[in-house]
Design a protein around this motif. Structure first.
Motif, PDB file in Angstrom:
ATOM      1  N   SER A 235      -7.073 -14.998  -7.948  1.00 54.15           N
ATOM      2  CA  SER A 235      -7.259 -15.231  -6.520  1.00 54.15           C
ATOM      3  C   SER A 235      -7.392 -13.951  -5.717  1.00 54.15           C
ATOM      4  O   SER A 235      -7.494 -13.996  -4.484  1.00 54.15           O
ATOM      5  CB  SER A 235      -6.073 -16.046  -5.973  1.00 54.15           C
ATOM      6  OG  SER A 235      -4.848 -15.346  -6.179  1.00 54.15           O
ATOM      7  N   VAL A 236      -7.400 -12.813  -6.388  1.00 54.49           N
ATOM      8  CA  VAL A 236      -7.485 -11.534  -5.689  1.00 54.49           C
ATOM      9  C   VAL A 236      -8.368 -10.588  -6.491  1.00 54.49           C
ATOM     10  O   VAL A 236      -8.425 -10.645  -7.724  1.00 54.49           O
ATOM     11  CB  VAL A 236      -6.075 -10.941  -5.480  1.00 54.49           C
ATOM     12  CG1 VAL A 236      -5.417 -10.629  -6.812  1.00 54.49           C
ATOM     13  CG2 VAL A 236      -6.103  -9.715  -4.600  1.00 54.49           C
TER      14      VAL A 236
ATOM     15  N   PHE B 128       0.732 -13.261  -9.026  1.00 51.92           N
ATOM     16  CA  PHE B 128       0.154 -13.024  -7.712  1.00 51.92           C
ATOM     17  C   PHE B 128      -1.371 -13.047  -7.749  1.00 51.92           C
ATOM     18  O   PHE B 128      -2.031 -12.553  -6.840  1.00 51.92           O
ATOM     19  CB  PHE B 128       0.668 -11.698  -7.149  1.00 51.92           C
ATOM     20  CG  PHE B 128       2.169 -11.659  -7.037  1.00 51.92           C
ATOM     21  CD1 PHE B 128       2.817 -12.300  -5.990  1.00 51.92           C
ATOM     22  CD2 PHE B 128       2.941 -11.035  -8.006  1.00 51.92           C
ATOM     23  CE1 PHE B 128       4.202 -12.286  -5.894  1.00 51.92           C
ATOM     24  CE2 PHE B 128       4.320 -11.022  -7.926  1.00 51.92           C
ATOM     25  CZ  PHE B 128       4.955 -11.652  -6.863  1.00 51.92           C
TER      26      PHE B 128
ATOM     27  N   ALA C 227       3.272  -8.037  -4.765  1.00 53.27           N
ATOM     28  CA  ALA C 227       2.984  -9.139  -3.835  1.00 53.27           C
ATOM     29  C   ALA C 227       2.319  -8.621  -2.571  1.00 53.27           C
ATOM     30  O   ALA C 227       1.354  -9.225  -2.062  1.00 53.27           O
ATOM     31  CB  ALA C 227       4.275  -9.880  -3.497  1.00 53.27           C
ATOM     32  N   GLU C 228       2.802  -7.495  -2.060  1.00 56.81           N
ATOM     33  CA  GLU C 228       2.228  -6.954  -0.831  1.00 56.81           C
ATOM     34  C   GLU C 228       0.827  -6.397  -1.069  1.00 56.81           C
ATOM     35  O   GLU C 228      -0.074  -6.579  -0.243  1.00 56.81           O
ATOM     36  CB  GLU C 228       3.138  -5.876  -0.243  1.00 56.81           C
ATOM     37  CG  GLU C 228       2.663  -5.383   1.113  1.00 56.81           C
ATOM     38  CD  GLU C 228       3.705  -4.606   1.884  1.00 56.81           C
ATOM     39  OE1 GLU C 228       3.300  -3.832   2.786  1.00 56.81           O
ATOM     40  OE2 GLU C 228       4.909  -4.763   1.601  1.00 56.81           O
TER      41      GLU C 228
ATOM     42  N   THR D  28      -1.391  -7.318  -3.416  1.00 58.25           N
ATOM     43  CA  THR D  28      -2.336  -8.420  -3.630  1.00 58.25           C
ATOM     44  C   THR D  28      -2.552  -9.209  -2.342  1.00 58.25           C
ATOM     45  O   THR D  28      -3.667  -9.648  -2.049  1.00 58.25           O
ATOM     46  CB  THR D  28      -1.853  -9.351  -4.749  1.00 58.25           C
ATOM     47  OG1 THR D  28      -0.508  -9.774  -4.490  1.00 58.25           O
ATOM     48  CG2 THR D  28      -1.913  -8.645  -6.096  1.00 58.25           C
ATOM     49  N   GLY D  29      -1.494  -9.370  -1.549  1.00 61.69           N
ATOM     50  CA  GLY D  29      -1.652 -10.056  -0.273  1.00 61.69           C
ATOM     51  C   GLY D  29      -2.570  -9.288   0.661  1.00 61.69           C
ATOM     52  O   GLY D  29      -3.432  -9.875   1.332  1.00 61.69           O
TER      53      GLY D  29
ATOM     54  N   ARG E 195      -6.323  -9.572  -0.231  1.00 56.30           N
ATOM     55  CA  ARG E 195      -6.980 -10.824   0.144  1.00 56.30           C
ATOM     56  C   ARG E 195      -7.647 -10.713   1.508  1.00 56.30           C
ATOM     57  O   ARG E 195      -8.557 -11.464   1.821  1.00 56.30           O
ATOM     58  CB  ARG E 195      -5.971 -11.973   0.149  1.00 56.30           C
ATOM     59  CG  ARG E 195      -5.518 -12.384  -1.247  1.00 56.30           C
ATOM     60  CD  ARG E 195      -4.670 -13.635  -1.240  1.00 56.30           C
ATOM     61  NE  ARG E 195      -4.320 -14.017  -2.605  1.00 56.30           N
ATOM     62  CZ  ARG E 195      -3.220 -13.615  -3.229  1.00 56.30           C
ATOM     63  NH1 ARG E 195      -2.349 -12.835  -2.607  1.00 56.30           N
ATOM     64  NH2 ARG E 195      -2.987 -13.994  -4.473  1.00 56.30           N
ATOM     65  N   HIS E 196      -7.203  -9.750   2.295  1.00 52.84           N
ATOM     66  CA  HIS E 196      -7.759  -9.572   3.637  1.00 52.84           C
ATOM     67  C   HIS E 196      -8.699  -8.371   3.740  1.00 52.84           C
ATOM     68  O   HIS E 196      -9.391  -8.229   4.736  1.00 52.84           O
ATOM     69  CB  HIS E 196      -6.626  -9.409   4.641  1.00 52.84           C
ATOM     70  CG  HIS E 196      -5.665 -10.564   4.642  1.00 52.84           C
ATOM     71  ND1 HIS E 196      -6.002 -11.820   5.077  1.00 52.84           N
ATOM     72  CD2 HIS E 196      -4.372 -10.630   4.227  1.00 52.84           C
ATOM     73  CE1 HIS E 196      -4.952 -12.634   4.950  1.00 52.84           C
ATOM     74  NE2 HIS E 196      -3.962 -11.934   4.430  1.00 52.84           N
TER      75      HIS E 196
END
Length: 287
Positions: free
Chosen positions: A16-17, A63, A272-273, A275-276, A279-280
Motif C-alpha cells: 500500500s506504499v 505497514f 509507521a511514520e 510509510t504514512g 502515502r501523501h
C-alpha cells in the motif's frame, strides 16, 4: 557453496506504499567451509555484521511495504559493493585497478578484513571462487532488489528504497567536534543525488519525532546500493540508514540489549511514520 537461500523477502498482504525496505548486511548464515578457512574465530568474524538490523525493520510488511534481507554475511560477500570492486590483496589473479578507497582498505565485494582491519584469511582466494560467490549470492540478491523496486515503481509511479544498516558506536568519533551531540542515526542520500529532498526530510522527521538525533551524509553518504538505485529523475529514490549499534545491542558480545524489544517498538513507530508520510508524498497508482 550449498544450494541454500541467500535472502528472504517478507511481503505485505497488499502493498500500500511506494517503499521497499532492505537489509544487505545483517545476514548471519556463515557457511561451514568459510569459517573453516578463516583466520578468525566465529565471534570475531561477526564484527562487521549489521547484527539484528533485520529484526529492527522486519515489521515493514505490517505497514504495507516489502522487506528484503540478506542471509549470507557481509564478511563472506558485501552486497553494498559493486560486483567489480575486486581486491587484488585477497583475490589471486586480479589486476590492480585505479584507486578505490573501499578496495584499498580491504572492503571490496569480497572483503579482506572485518572491523578493526583484522584479516579474514591467511592467504588469497582464487578468482574462480570469488566469481562463484558473486554469481551465487550477489546477483540473486540484487535481482530480487531490482525486482521489488521495479514492481513498486510500476504500481505507484515512484519508489523509495530504505537501505538499512548499523554503525559501531565509535564510528563517528573522528568526525565529531568537541561538545557536538553524537547522532543516533546517519541518513545518506549521496548529498542529494540519490533521493528527492522532501523525502529525506520526511524520513529524518520520523526518526527525530522518536527522539533520535539525526545527521546527513557524514560520515556515511551511501555506498553502492544508494548510488546504483537512487535515480530521482527516473522516479527511483534511495536513502541509506545507519543506526548506532549501542542503542540496541551489546557490541562486544554481539547480543541484543535487554531493552531490545523496546527499541524495536520504537523502530516500528518510525517505520509507521515513514510509510504514512509516503502515502501523501509519492503518487499512488490509479484505483
Amino acid at each position: 557453496m550449498p544450494n541454500v537461500p541467500v535472502y528472504r523477502i517478507l511481503r505485505p498482504l497488499r502493498q500500500s506504499v511506494a517503499a521497499v525496505f532492505a537489509s544487505p548486511h545483517s545476514g548471519s548464515d556463515y557457511p561451514a567451509h568459510f569459517l573453516a578457512r578463516s583466520a578468525l574465530d566465529r565471534h570475531m568474524i561477526r564484527s562487521s555484521e549489521d547484527a539484528f538490523v533485520d529484526r529492527l525493520f522486519d515489521m515493514a510488511p505490517d505497514f504495507g511495504a516489502p522487506f528484503l534481507a540478506a542471509r549470507m554475511p557481509r564478511a563472506y560477500i558485501d552486497l553494498n559493493r559493486a560486483a567489480d570492486e575486486l581486491d587484488p590483496g585477497v583475490i589471486d589473479g586480479v589486476m590492480r585497478a585505479p584507486h578505490n578507497p573501499r578496495v584499498s582498505s580491504g572492503l571490496g565485494v569480497i572483503p579482506r578484513v572485518v572491523a578493526g582491519g583484522r584479516a579474514i584469511y591467511s592467504g588469497k582466494l582464487s578468482l574462480d571462487e570469488a566469481q562463484a560467490r558473486i554469481r551465487q549470492v550477489w546477483h540473486p540478491y540484487h535481482e530480487a532488489l531490482r525486482g521489488l523496486l521495479d514492481q513498486t515503481r510500476a504500481e505507484f509511479g515512484e519508489v523509495l528504497l530504505l537501505d538499512c544498516h548499523s554503525m559501531p558506536h565509535e564510528a563517528i568519533d573522528a568526525h565529531m567536534r568537541p561538545g557536538q551531540p553524537r547522532p543516533d542515526v546517519v541518513l545518506g542520500d549521496r548529498f542529494g543525488a540519490a533521493a528527492r529532498r522532501d523525502l529525506v526530510d520526511r524520513v529524518e522527521a520520523a526518526f527525530t519525532s522518536a527522539g533520535l538525533r539525526v545527521v546527513r551524509n557524514a560520515p556515511f553518504a551511501g555506498a553502492h546500493i544508494t548510488q546504483a538505485y537512487g535515480r530521482p529523475s527516473r522516479g527511483m529514490h534511495a536513502i541509506q540508514i545507519e543506526i548506532d549499534r549501542a542503542l540496541y545491542m551489546d557490541e562486544a558480545r554481539i547480543e541484543p540489549r535487554p531493552d531490545f524489544a523496546a527499541f524495536r517498538s520504537l523502530m516500528a513507530g518510525v517505520v509507521a511514520e515513514i510509510t504514512g508520510a509516503l502515502r501523501h508524498s509519492l503518487p499512488l497508482a490509479a484505483e
